[in-house]
Design a protein around this motif. Structure first.
Motif, PDB file in Angstrom:
ATOM      1  N   TYR A  43       0.749 -45.369  43.109  1.00 25.23           N
ATOM      2  CA  TYR A  43       1.726 -44.348  43.189  1.00 25.23           C
ATOM      3  C   TYR A  43       2.782 -44.991  44.404  1.00 25.23           C
ATOM      4  O   TYR A  43       3.722 -44.028  44.632  1.00 25.23           O
ATOM      5  CB  TYR A  43       1.441 -43.219  43.417  1.00 25.23           C
ATOM      6  N   GLY A  44       2.279 -46.042  45.082  1.00 24.30           N
ATOM      7  CA  GLY A  44       3.301 -46.501  46.114  1.00 24.30           C
ATOM      8  C   GLY A  44       3.312 -45.532  47.358  1.00 24.30           C
ATOM      9  O   GLY A  44       4.428 -45.467  47.852  1.00 24.30           O
ATOM     10  N   VAL A  45       2.147 -44.775  47.739  1.00 25.43           N
ATOM     11  CA  VAL A  45       2.165 -43.914  48.819  1.00 25.43           C
ATOM     12  C   VAL A  45       1.807 -44.879  50.104  1.00 25.43           C
ATOM     13  O   VAL A  45       0.448 -45.352  50.018  1.00 25.43           O
ATOM     14  CB  VAL A  45       1.263 -42.790  48.651  1.00 25.43           C
ATOM     15  N   PRO A  46       2.598 -44.872  51.062  1.00 20.25           N
ATOM     16  CA  PRO A  46       1.801 -45.576  52.283  1.00 20.25           C
ATOM     17  C   PRO A  46       0.696 -45.027  52.970  1.00 20.25           C
ATOM     18  O   PRO A  46       0.640 -43.918  53.071  1.00 20.25           O
ATOM     19  CB  PRO A  46       3.265 -45.398  53.351  1.00 20.25           C
ATOM     20  N   VAL A  47      -0.217 -45.581  53.430  1.00 18.94           N
ATOM     21  CA  VAL A  47      -1.447 -45.175  53.751  1.00 18.94           C
ATOM     22  C   VAL A  47      -1.728 -45.841  55.363  1.00 18.94           C
ATOM     23  O   VAL A  47      -1.294 -46.740  55.956  1.00 18.94           O
ATOM     24  CB  VAL A  47      -2.730 -46.200  53.142  1.00 18.94           C
ATOM     25  N   LYS A  48      -2.282 -44.767  56.033  1.00 13.96           N
ATOM     26  CA  LYS A  48      -2.482 -45.058  57.416  1.00 13.96           C
ATOM     27  C   LYS A  48      -4.037 -44.617  57.545  1.00 13.96           C
ATOM     28  O   LYS A  48      -4.231 -43.490  57.220  1.00 13.96           O
ATOM     29  CB  LYS A  48      -1.722 -44.227  58.348  1.00 13.96           C
ATOM     30  N   TYR A  49      -5.118 -45.583  58.223  1.00 20.57           N
ATOM     31  CA  TYR A  49      -6.535 -45.245  58.250  1.00 20.57           C
ATOM     32  C   TYR A  49      -6.650 -44.739  59.651  1.00 20.57           C
ATOM     33  O   TYR A  49      -6.196 -45.263  60.420  1.00 20.57           O
ATOM     34  CB  TYR A  49      -7.178 -46.551  58.009  1.00 20.57           C
ATOM     35  N   ARG A  50      -7.545 -43.709  59.546  1.00 20.27           N
ATOM     36  CA  ARG A  50      -8.016 -43.175  60.880  1.00 20.27           C
ATOM     37  C   ARG A  50      -9.179 -43.923  61.378  1.00 20.27           C
ATOM     38  O   ARG A  50      -9.915 -44.574  60.503  1.00 20.27           O
ATOM     39  CB  ARG A  50      -8.443 -41.688  60.632  1.00 20.27           C
ATOM     40  N   LEU A 105      -0.414 -41.273  53.205  1.00 15.37           N
ATOM     41  CA  LEU A 105      -1.709 -40.552  53.155  1.00 15.37           C
ATOM     42  C   LEU A 105      -2.338 -41.152  54.444  1.00 15.37           C
ATOM     43  O   LEU A 105      -2.288 -42.254  54.857  1.00 15.37           O
ATOM     44  CB  LEU A 105      -2.309 -41.272  51.992  1.00 15.37           C
ATOM     45  N   ILE A 106      -3.275 -40.133  55.224  1.00 15.98           N
ATOM     46  CA  ILE A 106      -3.968 -40.521  56.232  1.00 15.98           C
ATOM     47  C   ILE A 106      -5.567 -40.465  55.769  1.00 15.98           C
ATOM     48  O   ILE A 106      -5.765 -39.290  54.984  1.00 15.98           O
ATOM     49  CB  ILE A 106      -4.029 -39.744  57.408  1.00 15.98           C
ATOM     50  N   THR A 107      -6.214 -41.374  55.785  1.00 22.28           N
ATOM     51  CA  THR A 107      -7.732 -41.262  55.091  1.00 22.28           C
ATOM     52  C   THR A 107      -8.665 -42.302  55.808  1.00 22.28           C
ATOM     53  O   THR A 107      -8.052 -42.858  56.969  1.00 22.28           O
ATOM     54  CB  THR A 107      -7.685 -41.893  53.484  1.00 22.28           C
ATOM     55  N   LYS A 108      -9.717 -42.609  55.366  1.00 14.71           N
ATOM     56  CA  LYS A 108     -10.657 -43.503  55.810  1.00 14.71           C
ATOM     57  C   LYS A 108     -11.106 -44.685  54.802  1.00 14.71           C
ATOM     58  O   LYS A 108     -11.183 -44.391  53.885  1.00 14.71           O
ATOM     59  CB  LYS A 108     -11.978 -42.852  56.562  1.00 14.71           C
ATOM     60  N   LYS A 109     -11.301 -45.833  55.520  1.00 15.79           N
ATOM     61  CA  LYS A 109     -11.953 -46.992  54.514  1.00 15.79           C
ATOM     62  C   LYS A 109     -13.266 -46.512  54.073  1.00 15.79           C
ATOM     63  O   LYS A 109     -13.556 -47.038  53.007  1.00 15.79           O
ATOM     64  CB  LYS A 109     -11.856 -48.256  55.268  1.00 15.79           C
ATOM     65  N   THR A 110     -14.243 -45.864  54.965  1.00 19.01           N
ATOM     66  CA  THR A 110     -15.505 -45.845  54.710  1.00 19.01           C
ATOM     67  C   THR A 110     -15.882 -44.787  55.503  1.00 19.01           C
ATOM     68  O   THR A 110     -15.332 -44.251  56.442  1.00 19.01           O
ATOM     69  CB  THR A 110     -16.407 -47.007  54.652  1.00 19.01           C
ATOM     70  N   SER A 111     -17.048 -43.903  55.012  1.00 23.79           N
ATOM     71  CA  SER A 111     -17.488 -42.936  55.888  1.00 23.79           C
ATOM     72  C   SER A 111     -18.868 -42.652  55.645  1.00 23.79           C
ATOM     73  O   SER A 111     -19.412 -42.362  54.387  1.00 23.79           O
ATOM     74  CB  SER A 111     -16.800 -41.566  55.566  1.00 23.79           C
ATOM     75  N   LYS A 112     -19.869 -42.933  56.485  1.00 21.92           N
ATOM     76  CA  LYS A 112     -21.323 -42.659  56.306  1.00 21.92           C
ATOM     77  C   LYS A 112     -21.670 -41.029  56.466  1.00 21.92           C
ATOM     78  O   LYS A 112     -22.518 -40.693  56.075  1.00 21.92           O
ATOM     79  CB  LYS A 112     -22.123 -43.222  57.531  1.00 21.92           C
TER      80      LYS A 112
END
Length: 300
Positions: free
Chosen positions: A56-63, A34-41
């Motif tokens: 679900y044990g899906v690895p995460v990488k933040y943009r 999963l690529i996502t963001k921690k927060t977004s204004k």
């Protein structure tokens, strides 16, 4: 007959992204990252996808602002067959678009090739469009111009942003499961409809001024503006004194007030709302964020 599971890498950061990812996981598709963001204004409908990924044990990488190379390395490490990019306000580089063998699937809640571009739900409601669509396509370097793999028409009736968002989401979640099964079964070889890039139109990015209620507008235009920007979006607003007052819901007022100027407050109370003269009639403000109610005779 069983098929080898397709590896999906998911990119998204809004409420729809959360529901789409949840549907994939509940239907036991293999989401490898999963690529996502921690927060977004920037996104009014931002939703944190991290708890779902952890469940679900899906690895995460933040943009972040400048970690493109990290994201590319993360994708290469996960080696997905396909990338799903749903609810993402950033342009994907050509490098990312060409990494997965089945391509990158994007989503646009409009009837492509019509109404490409920004804020499709908001523009559709404001302009009084009678139908829209839930459209999935293989992303290319253009804006919403890739080959369509799934499109379902959705009628716009007495909807506002909340109900239309829900309608589109329900339809889209069904589509995602269907075309994911097809992609998995056929190893990415599914039927596509090529868009003619010379057809259709592109909606521009909206700014704050586009959400301002100007009572020189017609009543219909004001009603459409308010319904287009209500939750999960930022709300239309009235400039009142030094403040912007958010308006969430209005109704058309049928009483005729031909000899009053636009913007004049004709009624105002907590129980029945605020009636304001428009160019061709009046509207009643039902749900708002006035701290102090205007009084009859004021101008908005």
């Amino acid at each position: 007959m069983t098929y080898k599971k397709m590896k999906i890498l998911f990119i998204g950061t809004v409420e729809f992204s959360y529901k789409a990812l949840s549907s994939l996981l509940e239907n036991e598709f293999e989401v490898v990252g999963l690529i996502t963001k921690k927060t977004s204004k920037f996104n009014a409908d931002f939703h944190d996808l991290t708890p779902l990924a952890k469940q679900y044990g899906v690895p995460v990488k933040y943009r972040t602002k400048d970690n493109e190379e990290e994201l590319i390395s993360f994708i290469k490490e996960k080696s997905p067959d396909v990338i799903y990019c749903f609810g993402w306000s950033h342009i994907l580089s050509n490098t990312i678009l060409t990494l997965p063998p089945y391509g990158v699937v994007g989503f646009h809640p409009a009837e492509l090739p019509n109404n490409r571009g920004r804020h499709p739900i908001i523009w559709a409601l404001f302009l009084g469009v009678k139908q829209t669509a839930s459209t999935f396509f293989i992303m290319d370097e253009g804006a919403d111009t890739g080959d369509i793999i799934s499109q379902e028409i959705i009628k716009i009736e007495n909807d506002d942003a909340t109900t239309l968002y829900q309608k589109i989401t329900r339809k889209a979640l069904h589509q995602i499961v269907t075309f994911s099964e097809d992609l998995q079964k056929n190893k990415g070889n599914i039927s596509k409809i090529v868009q003619d890039k010379n057809e259709g139109n592109t909606w521009r990015k909206r700014g704050k001024s586009d959400g301002k209620i100007d009572f020189r507008m017609t009543s219909k235009a004001i009603v459409n503006l308010v319904r287009s920007l209500t939750r999960p979006y930022v709300g239309a607003h009235i400039e009142y004194g030094t403040e912007d007052v958010i308006v969430w819901r209005v109704e058309n007022e049928t009483t005729i007030f031909d000899n009053y100027e636009p913007g004049k407050v004709l009624e105002a109370d907590e129980k029945n709302g605020i009636v304001v003269k428009t160019y061709d009639g009046a509207i009643r403000i039902i749900e708002h964020e006035f701290k102090i109610l205007p009084i009859k005779g004021d101008y908005l």
